[in-house]
Design a protein around this motif. Structure first.
Motif, short mmCIF file in Angstrom:
data_model
loop_
_atom_site.label_atom_id
_atom_site.label_comp_id
_atom_site.label_asym_id
_atom_site.label_seq_id
_atom_site.Cartn_x
_atom_site.Cartn_y
_atom_site.Cartn_z
N VAL A 15 0.86 -1.18 0.00
CA VAL A 15 0.00 0.00 0.00
C VAL A 15 0.90 1.23 0.00
O VAL A 15 1.78 1.36 0.85
N SER A 16 0.66 2.11 -0.94
CA SER A 16 1.50 3.32 -1.04
C SER A 16 1.14 4.33 0.04
O SER A 16 0.07 4.25 0.66
N GLU A 19 -2.09 5.97 -0.79
CA GLU A 19 -3.26 5.15 -0.46
C GLU A 19 -3.54 5.20 1.05
O GLU A 19 -4.70 5.24 1.46
N CYS A 22 -5.35 8.32 1.68
CA CYS A 22 -6.76 8.18 1.29
C CYS A 22 -7.57 7.38 2.30
O CYS A 22 -8.78 7.57 2.42
N LEU A 23 -6.91 6.49 3.03
CA LEU A 23 -7.59 5.67 4.04
C LEU A 23 -7.70 6.36 5.39
O LEU A 23 -8.37 5.87 6.29
N LYS A 63 -8.15 -4.57 -3.51
CA LYS A 63 -9.16 -3.55 -3.73
C LYS A 63 -9.23 -2.57 -2.56
O LYS A 63 -9.12 -2.97 -1.41
N PHE A 64 -9.43 -1.32 -2.89
CA PHE A 64 -9.55 -0.27 -1.88
C PHE A 64 -10.72 -0.56 -0.94
O PHE A 64 -10.60 -0.39 0.28
N ARG A 67 -9.85 -3.01 1.68
CA ARG A 67 -9.02 -2.42 2.72
C ARG A 67 -9.89 -1.70 3.75
O ARG A 67 -9.67 -1.81 4.95
#
Length: 105
Positions: A15-16, A19, A22-23, A63-64, A67
């Motif tokens: 996971v970058s 990302e 974004c979470l 998939k996002f 997560r």
């Protein structure tokens, strides 16, 4: 050989930082939920660290949305087990820094 390539990519899915950014709203929401259960010391940064350094260290859901579901499913005890492991395993001083004579008294 081409059929194996996507499988290998998924196996080492990382996971970058973007990302994780974004979470962040879900980490914040989960920390608030855990605080409502009486665990006031767990911040969103702690939950992010749990997923970054432990739960998704080797492989994360592709998939996002998956997560997000994993974050929602996190229980306070899962995090506390991780924190206990961190305290007992990773905060150990090297033997050459320990005073062995004090241990033998």
């Amino acid at each position: 050989f081409r059929m194996i390539e996507p499988f290998v990519t998924e196996a080492i899915m990382k996971v970058s930082n973007f990302e994780f950014l974004c979470l962040r709203p879900w980490f914040l929401s989960k920390s608030q939920s855990i605080k409502k259960q009486g665990y006031n010391g767990i911040e969103w940064q702690d939950i992010e660290e749990y997923f970054k350094d432990f739960a998704w260290k080797r492989q994360a859901p592709k998939k996002f949305s998956a997560r997000i579901q994993e974050i929602k499913k996190l229980h306070a005890n899962d995090y506390l087990d991780y924190a206990k492991l961190q305290a007992t395993v990773y905060d150990v001083h090297p033997l050459d820094e320990m005073n062995i004579e004090d241990l033998l008294k």
